[in-house]
Design an enzyme around this catalytic site. Structure first.
Site, PDB file in Angstrom:
ATOM      1  N   LYS A  53     -27.156  65.605-116.184  1.00 45.98           N
ATOM      2  CA  LYS A  53     -25.848  66.012-116.721  1.00 45.98           C
ATOM      3  C   LYS A  53     -25.966  66.463-118.173  1.00 45.98           C
ATOM      4  CE  LYS A  53     -22.821  63.151-113.853  1.00 45.98           C
ATOM      5  NZ  LYS A  53     -23.447  61.855-113.521  1.00 45.98           N
ATOM      6  N   LYS A  69     -36.060  66.096-113.609  1.00 50.56           N
ATOM      7  CA  LYS A  69     -34.927  66.296-112.704  1.00 50.56           C
ATOM      8  C   LYS A  69     -33.748  66.945-113.418  1.00 50.56           C
ATOM      9  CE  LYS A  69     -32.655  61.923-113.545  1.00 50.56           C
ATOM     10  NZ  LYS A  69     -31.728  60.922-113.135  1.00 50.56           N
ATOM     11  N   LYS A  78     -34.102  54.894-121.249  1.00 49.56           N
ATOM     12  CA  LYS A  78     -33.013  54.910-122.240  1.00 49.56           C
ATOM     13  C   LYS A  78     -33.531  54.463-123.614  1.00 49.56           C
ATOM     14  CE  LYS A  78     -29.223  56.317-120.237  1.00 49.56           C
ATOM     15  NZ  LYS A  78     -29.239  56.622-118.939  1.00 49.56           N
TER      16      LYS A  78
END
Ligand code: TYM
Length: 330
Positions: free
Chosen positions: A198, A195, A112
């Site tokens: 969203k 991966k 992040k």
């Protein structure tokens, strides 16, 4: 053995194939024989600062998607995290024994920082503590999740163990990350590496129309094709096969692997097949989803009943934890 199962999905966007094959498929299998709690992690969603209307809309979307996939609210307790404020009290209590050093070393936190250096809030740092609270508040023993949540589960176990050690009790079980009879999985994206996520723009969503699925799959990243027999696959091609492994029949994947290794593969054919197999798997979910989204009364009833059941379980734990810690009546 009857397990207590807890798992959640963050309400930051529509569900994709990774959520379905990494998590929800296990939820559906587990709900028949266990004490299950499945929820929408809408406190966790606040780390990305959603607007109020978007927050509500996303919660509704994930709720309807859970139901469309086959989560049965008569079997599993299906609820919204923020309807159970007890979780925030346990989060506060656990935070006192979670160390900044260990939180800063979490892979998801480091990622992040790299991706969003302008929004490194304290909620992100303590994200794994809130997640641990979600899980141990129901004294879970099994947590069905994808590979990306493995480290968070290790931290959950550590926080549970630490609580027990500090207070000299055997109160919280140490829950395991779980995938029905196999390794935790990672569904890759269509962009060749990493991966499916969203918000990475590399996903197939459960709500995608057949046209959208065909378009996305046909433009997935590949390579120029194998030039010698038995050649190892490049990452993007491996990824397409990984997606095919979860949606297509074994004969189909065997056929295309054989074509690859004998250098006869045409990626266009593989993609066409993959797109059609995805459409077959996802169409019933999408159709059901549209029906459920239109039925607000039903959705309201599900979250009300689920919230009440989850609160009862959570309130019991918090009451006992307060006592263990030393908050006692006069
Ligand atoms: P989230 O919302 O990112 O993902 C929900 C679930 O989907 C799995 N998943 C995947 N599995 C395989 N391949 C992928 N590409 C893929 N992408 C996502 C995740 O592993 C997860 O199981 N922190 C959690 C939400 C959460 C939670 C919890 C989970 C909050 N509290 C307590 C379990 C227990 C998250 O952000 O998942």
């Amino acid at each position: 053995m009857m397990e207590t199962v807890v798992s959640g999905i963050r309400s930051t966007g529509k569900l994709h194939l990774g959520n379905y094959y990494g998590a929800i498929k296990n939820f559906i299998k587990m709900q028949n024989e266990n004490r299950c709690f499945f929820f929408i992690a809408d406190y966790h969603a606040l780390t990305t600062h959603p607007k109020p209307d978007d927050l509500h809309g996303n919660i509704k979307q994930i709720l309807a998607e859970y139901l469309a996939c086959g989560i049965d609210p008569d079997k599993a307790t299906l609820f919204v995290q923020s309807d159970v404020p007890e979780v925030s009290e346990l989060y506060l209590l656990l935070n006192m024994n979670a160390y900044v050093g260990e939180l800063e070393r979490t892979a998801s936190f480091k990622e992040k920082i790299r991706k969003h250096p302008d929004n490194i809030n304290a909620g992100l740092l303590t994200y794994p503590v809130l997640m641990a609270a979600d899980i141990i508040i129901h004294k879970a023993t099994k947590v069905p999740v994808g590979k990306d949540q493995e480290q968070h589960l290790e931290m959950t176990r550590r926080f549970a163990r630490r609580f027990n050690t500090i207070y000299g009790v055997e109160y919280f079980p140490e829950p395991d990350a779980y995938n029905f009879g196999m390794e935790l999985i990672k569904i890759p994206g269509l962009d060749g590496s990493g991966k499916m996520g969203k918000s990475e723009g590399n996903g197939i969503f459960l709500s995608d129309t057949p046209q959208a699925i065909r378009k996305k799959v046909m433009s997935a990243v590949t390579d120029t094709g194998p030039t010698e027999k038995g050649q190892e696959m490049s990452e993007p091609v491996k990824n397409l096969f990984s997606i095919m492994d979860v949606v297509s029949q074994k004969e189909v994947t065997d056929h295309f692997r054989e074509k690859y290794f004998s250098c006869e593969i045409r990626y266009g054919d593989l993609k066409k097949q993959l797109a059609e197999d995805l459409i077959v798997s996802l169409t019933p979910i999408r159709e059901k989803l549209n029906e459920i989204l239109a039925d607000n009364k039903y959705l309201a009833r599900v979250v009300k009943e689920g919230g009440e059941k989850a609160r009862e379980s959570a309130a019991r734990t918090v009451r006992e934890v307060r006592e263990i810690i030393g908050y006692r009546p006069f």
